[in-house]
Every structure is written in structure tokens, then in C-alpha cells.
Design an enzyme around this catalytic site. Structure first.
Site, PDB file in Angstrom:
ATOM      1  N   GLY A 126       1.006  -1.455   0.127  1.00  0.00           N
ATOM      2  CA  GLY A 126       0.025   0.012  -0.019  1.00  0.00           C
ATOM      3  C   GLY A 126       0.739   1.413   0.091  1.00  0.00           C
ATOM      4  O   GLY A 126       1.264   2.121   0.897  1.00  0.00           O
ATOM      5  N   TYR A 127       1.437   1.495  -1.104  1.00  0.00           N
ATOM      6  CA  TYR A 127       2.297   2.739  -1.307  1.00  0.00           C
ATOM      7  C   TYR A 127       1.453   4.023  -1.995  1.00  0.00           C
ATOM      8  O   TYR A 127       1.045   4.860  -1.699  1.00  0.00           O
ATOM      9  CB  TYR A 127       3.564   2.460  -2.115  1.00  0.00           C
ATOM     10  CG  TYR A 127       4.630   1.923  -1.337  1.00  0.00           C
ATOM     11  CD1 TYR A 127       4.575   1.407  -0.165  1.00  0.00           C
ATOM     12  CD2 TYR A 127       5.845   2.128  -1.936  1.00  0.00           C
ATOM     13  CE1 TYR A 127       5.801   0.701   0.522  1.00  0.00           C
ATOM     14  CE2 TYR A 127       7.171   1.813  -1.214  1.00  0.00           C
ATOM     15  CZ  TYR A 127       6.948   0.821   0.013  1.00  0.00           C
ATOM     16  OH  TYR A 127       8.097   0.650   0.616  1.00  0.00           O
ATOM     17  N   THR A 160      -1.435  -4.271  -5.938  1.00  0.00           N
ATOM     18  CA  THR A 160      -1.726  -5.509  -6.667  1.00  0.00           C
ATOM     19  C   THR A 160      -2.210  -6.842  -5.764  1.00  0.00           C
ATOM     20  O   THR A 160      -1.626  -6.929  -4.695  1.00  0.00           O
ATOM     21  CB  THR A 160      -0.258  -5.910  -7.350  1.00  0.00           C
ATOM     22  OG1 THR A 160      -0.074  -4.888  -8.078  1.00  0.00           O
ATOM     23  CG2 THR A 160      -0.377  -7.046  -8.234  1.00  0.00           C
ATOM     24  N   GLU A 244      12.684  -4.198  -4.987  1.00  0.00           N
ATOM     25  CA  GLU A 244      11.475  -4.296  -5.744  1.00  0.00           C
ATOM     26  C   GLU A 244      12.295  -4.377  -7.340  1.00  0.00           C
ATOM     27  O   GLU A 244      11.954  -5.028  -8.012  1.00  0.00           O
ATOM     28  CB  GLU A 244      10.631  -3.332  -5.527  1.00  0.00           C
ATOM     29  CG  GLU A 244       9.286  -3.401  -6.635  1.00  0.00           C
ATOM     30  CD  GLU A 244       8.225  -2.310  -6.327  1.00  0.00           C
ATOM     31  OE1 GLU A 244       8.548  -1.803  -5.424  1.00  0.00           O
ATOM     32  OE2 GLU A 244       7.349  -2.173  -7.045  1.00  0.00           O
TER      33      GLU A 244
HETATM   34  C1  FAD Z   1       0.029  -2.816 -12.894  1.00  0.00           C
HETATM   35  C2  FAD Z   1       0.593  -1.831 -12.036  1.00  0.00           C
HETATM   36  C3  FAD Z   1       0.714  -2.463 -10.629  1.00  0.00           C
HETATM   37  C4  FAD Z   1       0.932  -1.607  -9.404  1.00  0.00           C
HETATM   38  N1  FAD Z   1       1.055  -2.132  -8.251  1.00  0.00           N
HETATM   39  C5  FAD Z   1       1.096  -1.575  -7.310  1.00  0.00           C
HETATM   40  C6  FAD Z   1       1.313  -1.871  -5.830  1.00  0.00           C
HETATM   41  O1  FAD Z   1       0.835  -3.300  -5.584  1.00  0.00           O
HETATM   42  N2  FAD Z   1       1.322  -1.062  -4.869  1.00  0.00           N
HETATM   43  C7  FAD Z   1       1.539   0.270  -5.039  1.00  0.00           C
HETATM   44  O2  FAD Z   1       1.554   0.827  -3.874  1.00  0.00           O
HETATM   45  N3  FAD Z   1       1.565   0.630  -6.090  1.00  0.00           N
HETATM   46  C8  FAD Z   1       1.449  -0.121  -7.174  1.00  0.00           C
HETATM   47  N4  FAD Z   1       1.540   0.396  -8.667  1.00  0.00           N
HETATM   48  C9  FAD Z   1       1.776   2.136  -8.847  1.00  0.00           C
HETATM   49  C10 FAD Z   1       2.936   2.513  -9.422  1.00  0.00           C
HETATM   50  O3  FAD Z   1       4.041   2.220  -8.554  1.00  0.00           O
HETATM   51  C11 FAD Z   1       2.666   3.815  -9.738  1.00  0.00           C
HETATM   52  O4  FAD Z   1       1.683   3.585 -11.044  1.00  0.00           O
HETATM   53  C12 FAD Z   1       3.929   4.452 -10.270  1.00  0.00           C
HETATM   54  O5  FAD Z   1       4.760   4.831  -9.389  1.00  0.00           O
HETATM   55  C13 FAD Z   1       3.703   5.667 -11.370  1.00  0.00           C
HETATM   56  O6  FAD Z   1       2.762   6.379 -10.501  1.00  0.00           O
HETATM   57  P1  FAD Z   1       1.555   7.080 -10.882  1.00  0.00           P
HETATM   58  O7  FAD Z   1       0.665   6.032 -11.792  1.00  0.00           O
HETATM   59  O8  FAD Z   1       0.845   7.972 -10.110  1.00  0.00           O
HETATM   60  O9  FAD Z   1       1.775   8.030 -12.227  1.00  0.00           O
HETATM   61  P2  FAD Z   1       2.259   9.476 -12.317  1.00  0.00           P
HETATM   62  O10 FAD Z   1       3.190   9.773 -11.124  1.00  0.00           O
HETATM   63  O11 FAD Z   1       1.175  10.514 -12.271  1.00  0.00           O
HETATM   64  O12 FAD Z   1       3.097   9.793 -13.751  1.00  0.00           O
HETATM   65  C14 FAD Z   1       2.402   9.857 -14.794  1.00  0.00           C
HETATM   66  C15 FAD Z   1       3.485   9.931 -15.932  1.00  0.00           C
HETATM   67  O13 FAD Z   1       4.381  11.246 -15.689  1.00  0.00           O
HETATM   68  C16 FAD Z   1       5.433  10.812 -15.740  1.00  0.00           C
HETATM   69  N5  FAD Z   1       6.445  11.510 -14.582  1.00  0.00           N
HETATM   70  C17 FAD Z   1       5.678  11.802 -13.470  1.00  0.00           C
HETATM   71  N6  FAD Z   1       6.729  12.481 -12.634  1.00  0.00           N
HETATM   72  C18 FAD Z   1       7.866  12.655 -13.653  1.00  0.00           C
HETATM   73  C19 FAD Z   1       9.258  13.341 -13.403  1.00  0.00           C
HETATM   74  N7  FAD Z   1       9.495  14.041 -12.019  1.00  0.00           N
HETATM   75  N8  FAD Z   1      10.073  13.380 -14.633  1.00  0.00           N
HETATM   76  C20 FAD Z   1       9.692  12.934 -15.742  1.00  0.00           C
HETATM   77  N9  FAD Z   1       8.413  12.187 -15.968  1.00  0.00           N
HETATM   78  C21 FAD Z   1       7.663  12.077 -15.051  1.00  0.00           C
HETATM   79  C22 FAD Z   1       5.624   9.390 -15.316  1.00  0.00           C
HETATM   80  O14 FAD Z   1       6.632   8.872 -15.674  1.00  0.00           O
HETATM   81  C23 FAD Z   1       4.287   8.869 -16.018  1.00  0.00           C
HETATM   82  O15 FAD Z   1       4.529   8.647 -17.604  1.00  0.00           O
HETATM   83  C24 FAD Z   1       1.185  -0.552  -9.570  1.00  0.00           C
HETATM   84  C25 FAD Z   1       1.257   0.227 -11.013  1.00  0.00           C
HETATM   85  C26 FAD Z   1       0.624  -0.736 -11.911  1.00  0.00           C
HETATM   86  C27 FAD Z   1       0.528   0.146 -13.309  1.00  0.00           C
END
Ligand code: FAD
Length: 398
Positions: A126-127, A160, A244
Site C-alpha cells: 500500500g504505497y 496488486t 523491488e
Molecule cells: C500494474 C500496476 C501494478 C501496481 N502495483 C502497485 C502496488 O501493488 N502497490 C503500490 O503501492 N503501487 C502499485 N503500482 C503503482 C505504481 O508504482 C505507480 O503507478 C507508479 O509509481 C507511477 O505513478 P502514477 O501511476 O501515479 O503516475 P504519475 O506519477 O502520475 O506519472 C504519470 C506520468 O508522468 C511521468 N512523470 C511523473 N513525474 C515525472 C518526473 N519527475 N520526471 C519525468 N516524468 C515524470 C511518469 O513517468 C508517467 O509517465 C502499480 C502500478 C501498475 C501500473
């Protein structure tokens, strides 16, 4: 650095290959989407490995690790990839387990490590939150102290396989007034059966159900479930993320995927000849193999460094980017190879007892779903753009 395997390492390969051939439960080796498997099947191999003492090879021996070298661990993952084994889920083994044995107290170790080793306890992470993914430190879920409990409120997302989880590890804000957002966060273990937790499915583009929204409303958690010190959770969270990322390159599995792709391209026809004899397609497969070989050498070089006592550093970002790009290209080329057989999509075909049959050859059945599913790899574990930022700062010094 010597990239050849030693005679001892080759003997080790024989030993693990024989064990896998004898003990792997063959009915849980799908070529399709593993996240749609029955939960019991997903942990079947984990439980067998738990009994053998091989479920957490990379852990310190005192906590149940095997004492294998990083190269032996690499051989182990290659041999499992050969049979497309469903490996122990990372949430316990590679994520919260190392946090607990590194920062947890004796009670937490005694309570949680055995269940992670045996595969009996399912964990989730839960991050992320709707407004906190890449910018994780802006998370808003709160844990407020009330006597000998924390009361947790907030929303996590992309959790997940939380629908099967017994326990979760959550990042919560315990000091909203801290000078920096990273400073007021705590790492808390939560029993997923606690009143006030609601897990809501997020349906994915491939039709699968592997991620969730997790809502926490007045969830009371004993203070004993805090890991390490209050407000120091960011340190443990970053430690966990390095673990991870390190396994995310998936070299062994991609090598097997390339072999399968070659076989498919030999069966599929184009203009009356096997697709593999088409120059343009063969060039794309060869380029993929070259990139995969380069990634493998980079991974072995990193392992050699680890064996020589250097901890995993920002190299894990390079492995993550290249590994996931290769995984995505592999599914793109497989979809291209199966052509129109990739178009029909029957999620129910993979359901046990379904009497629907796929339209084309078996290898085409999951090709579209896998293609869509693998888009996730450049996002999770810290997006590839964020990994590039890390390389820019930590390796290039810009
Ligand atoms: C299938 C799947 C499983 C997952 N499982 C888990 C889980 O079990 N538990 C959990 O806690 N999380 C989980 N996640 C979450 C995952 O860690 C996040 O989706 C990821 O960290 C990106 O965050 P966001 O989706 O909020 O995108 P955002 O942070 O909103 O990013 C949107 C876009 O902007 C880009 N971006 C953002 N900031 C910057 C920057 N500073 N410089 C350049 N580009 C940037 C990103 O690369 C991305 O393309 C999962 C995600 C997926 C897709």
C-alpha cells in the site's frame, strides 16, 4: 570479471534443474496470464519451496536464506524460467520480508517471517495513492495515534492482488507538520481483515483483475505494527524499492520468451514461407536478442560486483529500463507474428471448465492480452522516466 560459470556453478545448475523437474507442479505453468490463476495455484510452488528451504534464497541465512551467491540465485531464476514457473510473489519475499528482518523488532520477525517463507501469508503493497505515484512523498493517508492504536484513513490505489491479501504494508503520514514531506511518514503493517478496509477491483485493459483501490476508513491498528521508528518510514520505503527493482529485469524469462517467439515465427507463414525467413522480421528478432544479451551481461556484471561486496546501486535503474523495454518488445513481436489470430479475445477461455476454444493456435490465445498487460512494466516499480532521472543524477552526475 569472469563471465564463465565455474564447474561448481554448473553442478549447482544440474541440482536445481533436477529438483524443479521432479517437484514443480506442472498444472500451474501457463503460457498466458498468471494473474488470472487460482490463488492456490499462484502459491503452490512457493509452498513446495518453503518446505525445501528454497523460498527466500536471497535472505540472510539466519532468517531462512540459502546462502547462495548472486550467481547461484541467477542460475536459480534461469532454471525456473525454463519451465515458466510461477515464482513466489514479491510482496512478501522481496519487499516486506527484507524490511522486517532489517528494521523490524524481534516480535515482528517471529510473527511475520515464517508465514512469508512458507507462502501461507499473502502480502500486498500500500504505497501509491491517486495523487501520489512518482511523487510518492506527497501521500495523504493518515495514521493518527489513539492510545495503543493508530487510526488509519485514506485511499491507496493499484494495490496488486490485494483481493487475496492477508496482510498489507502501508505508508501513512504520521506527522503532517514535518518540515519535508518525506519526514512525516511511517511504515505500518496492517491485517487486511481489519474492520474499515475495503478492496475495490480495477478492471484492466486485458480483461484481467490484478489491481485494486484500497480504502481505509477508521482502521484501528495496534502500535506494535509500526516498523522501525515513527516518521522514519521513508527510509524503509526506499530500501524496499531498491529490492523491488532488482528482480524486475526478467532476463531469464525474456530469454525463454525469445525462444518461443522464434518457434512461433517458424510455424507462422508469410507469402508461403515461414515468417522467420522474412528478412525484416528476422532482423527485429535478432535485434531483440542482441539487446537481451547486452542486458544479461550487464546483469551478470552487477552480480559480480555484488559478489565482490558492492551493494545494488543505481544500476538497478538501468536493468529496470532495459528489461522492461525488452519485455514489451517481445509481446509486440509475438502479437505481430500471430497476425489476425491475435485479434479474437476470449478471457473466459482461460477459465477452468470453459468449453470455449481459441480460434487460432494455442500460442496465439493470450498474445493480445499479454501485449496489453505488459504495458504496465514501464510504469510499476517506479516509472521508466523516473529511473532515467535517477540515472541522470546518480550515475551521470548532472
Ligand atoms: C500494474 C500496476 C501494478 C501496481 N502495483 C502497485 C502496488 O501493488 N502497490 C503500490 O503501492 N503501487 C502499485 N503500482 C503503482 C505504481 O508504482 C505507480 O503507478 C507508479 O509509481 C507511477 O505513478 P502514477 O501511476 O501515479 O503516475 P504519475 O506519477 O502520475 O506519472 C504519470 C506520468 O508522468 C511521468 N512523470 C511523473 N513525474 C515525472 C518526473 N519527475 N520526471 C519525468 N516524468 C515524470 C511518469 O513517468 C508517467 O509517465 C502499480 C502500478 C501498475 C501500473
Amino acid at each position: 570479471m569472469n563471465l564463465e560459470f565455474s564447474p561448481e556453478e554448473l553442478a549447482f545448475r544440474e541440482e536445481v534443474r533436477a529438483f524443479i523437474e521432479e517437484n514443480y507442479p506442472k498444472h500451474v505453468s501457463p503460457d498466458g496470464l498468471r494473474d488470472d490463476l487460482d490463488p492456490e495455484d499462484m502459491v503452490a510452488w512457493h509452498k513446495i519451496l518453503g518446505e525445501k528451504g528454497w523460498s527466500v534464497p536471497a535472505w540472510p541465512v539466519e532468517y531462512g536464506g540459502t546462502g547462495w551467491t548472486p550467481t547461484q540465485c541467477y542460475i536459480w531464476s534461469e532454471e525456473n524460467a525454463r519451465v515458466n514457473a510461477i515464482m513466489p510473489l514479491p510482496f512478501g519475499v522481496s519487499m516486506v520480508g527484507p524490511v522486517i528482518y532489517s528494521f523490524g523488532n524481534d516480535e515482528q520477525k517471529a510473527q511475520h517471517l515464517p508465514g512469508i517463507r512458507s507462502g501461507d501469508v499473502w502480502w500486498c503493497q500500500g504505497y501509491s495513492e491517486p495523487g501520489a505515484g512518482s511523487d510518492l512523498a506527497s501521500l495523504k493517508t493518515t495514521a493518527v495515534r489513539d492510545g495503543d492504536h493508530y487510526v488509519i484513513n485514506g485511499q491507496k490505489t493499484w494495490t496488486t492482488l490485494a483481493q487475496h491479501a492477508d496482510w498489507g504494508f502501508f505508508l501513512c503520514r504520521t506527522d503532517p507538520d514535518a518540515a519535508k514531506p518525506q519526514q512525516g511518514i511511517s511504515f505500518i503493517l496492517v491485517d487486511m481483515k481489519s474492520p474499515g478496509i475495503e478492496v475495490r477491483p480495477i478492471k484492466l485493459i486485458d480483461g484481467g483483475y490484478e489491481v485494486n483501490e484500497t480504502w481505509l476508513t477508521d482502521v484501528r491498528v495496534p502500535v506494535e505494527n509500526l516498523v522501525g521508528q515513527e516518521n522514519m518510514g521513508w527510509t524503509y520505503a526506499k530500501f524496499l524499492l531498491a529490492h523491488e527493482r532488482s528482480g524486475i529485469a526478467g532476463v531469464a524469462r525474456s530469454k525463454r520468451g525469445v525462444e518461443q517467439l522464434r518457434d512461433i515465427a517458424k510455424s507462422e507463414q508469410m507469402d508461403g514461407a515461414p515468417l522467420m525467413s522474412d528478412f525484416d522480421f528476422a532482423r527485429k528478432v535478432s535485434q531483440l536478442e542482441i539487446d537481451l544479451s547486452a542486458l544479461e551481461i550487464t546483469e551478470l556484471r552487477t552480480l559480480a560486483g555484488e559478489q565482490a561486496g558492492k551493494g545494488p546501486g543505481p544500476e538497478s535503474s538501468i536493468l529496470k529500463i532495459k528489461g522492461t523495454e525488452i519485455q514489451q518488445r517481445l509481446t509486440e513481436l509475438t502479437l505481430e507474428a500471430v497476425g489476425h489470430y491475435g485479434t479474437p479475445f476470449y478471457p473466459s477461455v482461460s477459465d477452468a471448465g470453459s468449453n470455449e476454444y481459441p480460434v487460432g493456435p494455442a500460442y496465439a490465445e493470450h498474445s493480445a492480452a499479454s501485449y496489453f498487460n505488459m504495458r504496465k512494466t514501464s510504469i510499476y516499480g517506479g516509472s521508466n522516466e523516473i529511473q532515467r532521472n535517477i540515472i541522470t543524477k546518480m550515475i551521470l552526475g548532472l
